[in-house]
Design an enzyme around this catalytic site. Structure first.
Site, PDB file in Angstrom:
ATOM      1  N   SER A 142      14.692  18.341  42.673  1.00 18.03           N
ATOM      2  CA  SER A 142      13.467  18.698  41.962  1.00 18.03           C
ATOM      3  C   SER A 142      13.834  19.562  40.765  1.00 18.03           C
ATOM      4  O   SER A 142      14.875  20.235  40.759  1.00 18.03           O
ATOM      5  CB  SER A 142      12.519  19.477  42.886  1.00 18.03           C
ATOM      6  OG  SER A 142      11.448  20.047  42.153  1.00 18.03           O
ATOM      7  N   TYR A 155      11.717  26.518  48.795  1.00 17.18           N
ATOM      8  CA  TYR A 155      11.773  25.189  48.179  1.00 17.18           C
ATOM      9  C   TYR A 155      12.839  25.138  47.087  1.00 17.18           C
ATOM     10  O   TYR A 155      13.649  24.207  47.025  1.00 17.18           O
ATOM     11  CB  TYR A 155      10.403  24.832  47.608  1.00 17.18           C
ATOM     12  CG  TYR A 155      10.276  23.398  47.172  1.00 17.18           C
ATOM     13  CD1 TYR A 155      10.265  22.364  48.090  1.00 17.18           C
ATOM     14  CD2 TYR A 155      10.158  23.078  45.812  1.00 17.18           C
ATOM     15  CE1 TYR A 155      10.137  21.048  47.686  1.00 17.18           C
ATOM     16  CE2 TYR A 155      10.032  21.763  45.406  1.00 17.18           C
ATOM     17  CZ  TYR A 155      10.023  20.745  46.341  1.00 17.18           C
ATOM     18  OH  TYR A 155       9.895  19.433  45.940  1.00 17.18           O
TER      19      TYR A 155
END
Length: 249
Positions: A142, A155
């Protein structure tokens, strides 16, 4: 770009990016194995891809469990006789203040997002190295590996680890003919694209928000047999957003 006679495993394939990637390979003739923790989504995706004419099976899998991962790998090999491509897409996000994030929540994100990439890659590579032409692994990271918002510690850490894991595996597995690359998506809309606003699109230098098909096209490129010189790369696909300077007024 044909993937006939290739077997592809996609984790987290029940919806979103994973499903879009699975559909892309199926349309190009690959045998596709969908792995997902959500049985309903996985079976529905498999049925719909099959109706498109694709050769596909669904295998339930909780990527936090090593036994589930090895089960997917072994079933794939027993069914199709080879494993050529692995797309490690399964992941979870949890945005919470670092003051409130528990160690169990931290572990769950890291185990789901990054440990699963290592375990699946390790098991799939055992079969890929038997192939005449090796194999290809793509890990989905990501842009949160490169930039952050408040409360994104778990995350961001997991996605940053995926980038590092990918280039480490590329070096370790290269002698077995296995390429390992990473894709870092930005905003990829997996819901109703029509509800996005003009501002949503205009803020991207590319002029629009991304779609799962954008990530699928990158997977096809990185795993194509002609692209054996591409390994250890992190391909950022975000419509240019991480290159755009933004200043507070």
């Amino acid at each position: 770009m044909s993937f006939e006679h290739h077997t592809v495993i996609v984790t987290g394939a029940g919806n979103g990016i994973g499903r879009g990637v699975a559909e892309a390979y199926a349309r190009r003739g690959a045998s596709v194995v969908l792995a997902d923790i959500n049985t309903q989504n996985g079976e529905q995706a498999a049925n719909e891809i099959s109706q498109m004419g694709g050769e596909v099976i669904f295998v339930p899998c909780d990527v936090r469990k090593e036994a589930d991962i090895t089960n997917v790998i072994s079933i794939t090999y027993e069914k199709f006789g080879s494993i050529d491509i692995l797309i490690n897409n399964a992941g979870v996000s949890r945005f919470k203040s670092p003051y409130e994030l528990t160690i169990d929540e931290w572990d769950d994100v890291l185990n789901t997002n990054v440990r699963s990439c290592f375990l699946a890659s390790k098991e799939a590579a055992k079969y890929m190295k038997r192939n005449k032409n090796g194999g290809s692994i793509v890990n989905i990271s990501s842009t949160r590996a490169l930039m952050s918002e408040p409360g994104s510690e778990a995350y961001a850490a997991s996605k940053g680890a995926i980038v590092s894991l990918s280039h480490a595996l590329a070096v370790s597995l290269g002698s077995d003919g296995i390429t390992v690359n990473c894709i870092s998506p930005g905003w990829i809309e997996t819901g109703d694209y029509s509800v996005l606003t003009e501002i949503d699109h205009r803020q991207h230098p590319a002029g629009r928000v991304g779609r799962p098909s954008d990530i699928a096209e990158a997977c096809l490129y990185l795993t194509h047999p002609d692209n054996t010189f591409v390994t250890g790369a992190n391909l950022v696909i975000d419509g240019g957003m991480t290159r755009k300077m933004i200043y507070e007024p």
